[in-house]
Design a protein around this motif. Structure first.
Motif, short mmCIF file in Angstrom:
data_model
loop_
_atom_site.label_atom_id
_atom_site.label_comp_id
_atom_site.label_asym_id
_atom_site.label_seq_id
_atom_site.Cartn_x
_atom_site.Cartn_y
_atom_site.Cartn_z
N VAL A 185 44.29 37.72 48.57
CA VAL A 185 45.21 38.77 48.09
C VAL A 185 46.64 38.40 48.45
N ALA A 186 46.84 38.03 49.68
CA ALA A 186 48.20 37.67 50.11
C ALA A 186 48.72 36.46 49.34
N MET A 208 57.40 36.55 33.00
CA MET A 208 56.57 36.11 31.89
C MET A 208 55.12 36.48 32.18
N ASP A 209 54.25 36.15 31.28
CA ASP A 209 52.84 36.48 31.39
C ASP A 209 52.14 35.77 32.55
N SER A 210 52.60 34.63 32.96
CA SER A 210 51.93 33.90 34.04
C SER A 210 51.99 34.69 35.36
N GLY A 211 53.07 35.39 35.60
CA GLY A 211 53.19 36.22 36.80
C GLY A 211 52.25 37.42 36.76
N LEU A 212 52.12 38.03 35.60
CA LEU A 212 51.20 39.15 35.44
C LEU A 212 49.76 38.69 35.63
N ALA A 213 49.45 37.51 35.14
CA ALA A 213 48.10 36.97 35.31
C ALA A 213 47.78 36.76 36.80
N ALA A 214 48.74 36.23 37.53
CA ALA A 214 48.53 36.03 38.97
C ALA A 214 48.35 37.37 39.68
N ALA A 252 45.12 38.74 41.86
CA ALA A 252 45.28 39.31 43.20
C ALA A 252 44.60 40.67 43.31
N VAL A 253 44.70 41.51 42.26
CA VAL A 253 44.04 42.82 42.28
C VAL A 253 42.53 42.64 42.32
#
Length: 153
Positions: free
Chosen positions: A80-81, A96-102, A106-107
């Motif tokens: 998670v961290a 961008m979408d890559s950050g949302l995917a990461a 994590a969730v």
């Protein structure tokens, strides 16, 4: 082994399971009574050691399982961290979408860690130590005290 007197081979009648009467005990020699006491104490201590071993094995398995689940929860927390850090970095660096995917990854790891932690906590609560051995060892002194009716010679 032949005995003298009433032949008290144990503290109880073999056929009825009842304790010997005061008259039967009075008819026994001191040596016979001492032999019986030491035999009974030896048997009691052997049984207590066996009970402790069995409880340690049983509780050890539970503790091992709980430790493994806590380890899984710890690894999940680490993930998670890691992914939250990557997600925050990606979001700040390049929205961008890559950050949302990461962040989604994590969730997912947070959910896994929460489930593992919950399972570990439930298993840890079931570890109760050597309850039976502790209870029976505490009763030993009471067994060695004379009873109110007592036996006198």
């Amino acid at each position: 082994m032949p005995t003298q007197g009433s032949g008290l081979d144990s503290g109880y009648h073999a056929e009825t399971g009842a304790p010997h009467t005061a008259d039967e005990v009075r008819g026994s020699s001191l040596g016979e009574l001492m032999r019986q006491v030491t035999t009974d104490l030896s048997t009691l201590m052997r049984q207590e050691v066996e009970l402790a071993k069995a409880e340690i094995r049983q509780e050890g398995r539970k503790a091992g399982k709980a430790a493994g689940l806590f380890g899984g929860a710890g690894f999940g927390g680490y993930m998670v961290a890691l992914f939250l850090s990557i997600a925050l970095w990606q979001a700040l660096d390049n929205v961008m979408d890559s950050g949302l995917a990461a962040l989604i990854v994590a969730v997912i790891w947070a959910a896994i860690a929460a489930v593992l932690y919950s399972m570990a906590k439930k298993n840890a609560e079931r570890i109760r130590g050597l309850k039976q051995t502790n209870d029976s060892v505490q009763r030993i002194p009471d067994a060695l005290k004379p009873h109110p009716e007592g036996v006198t010679r």
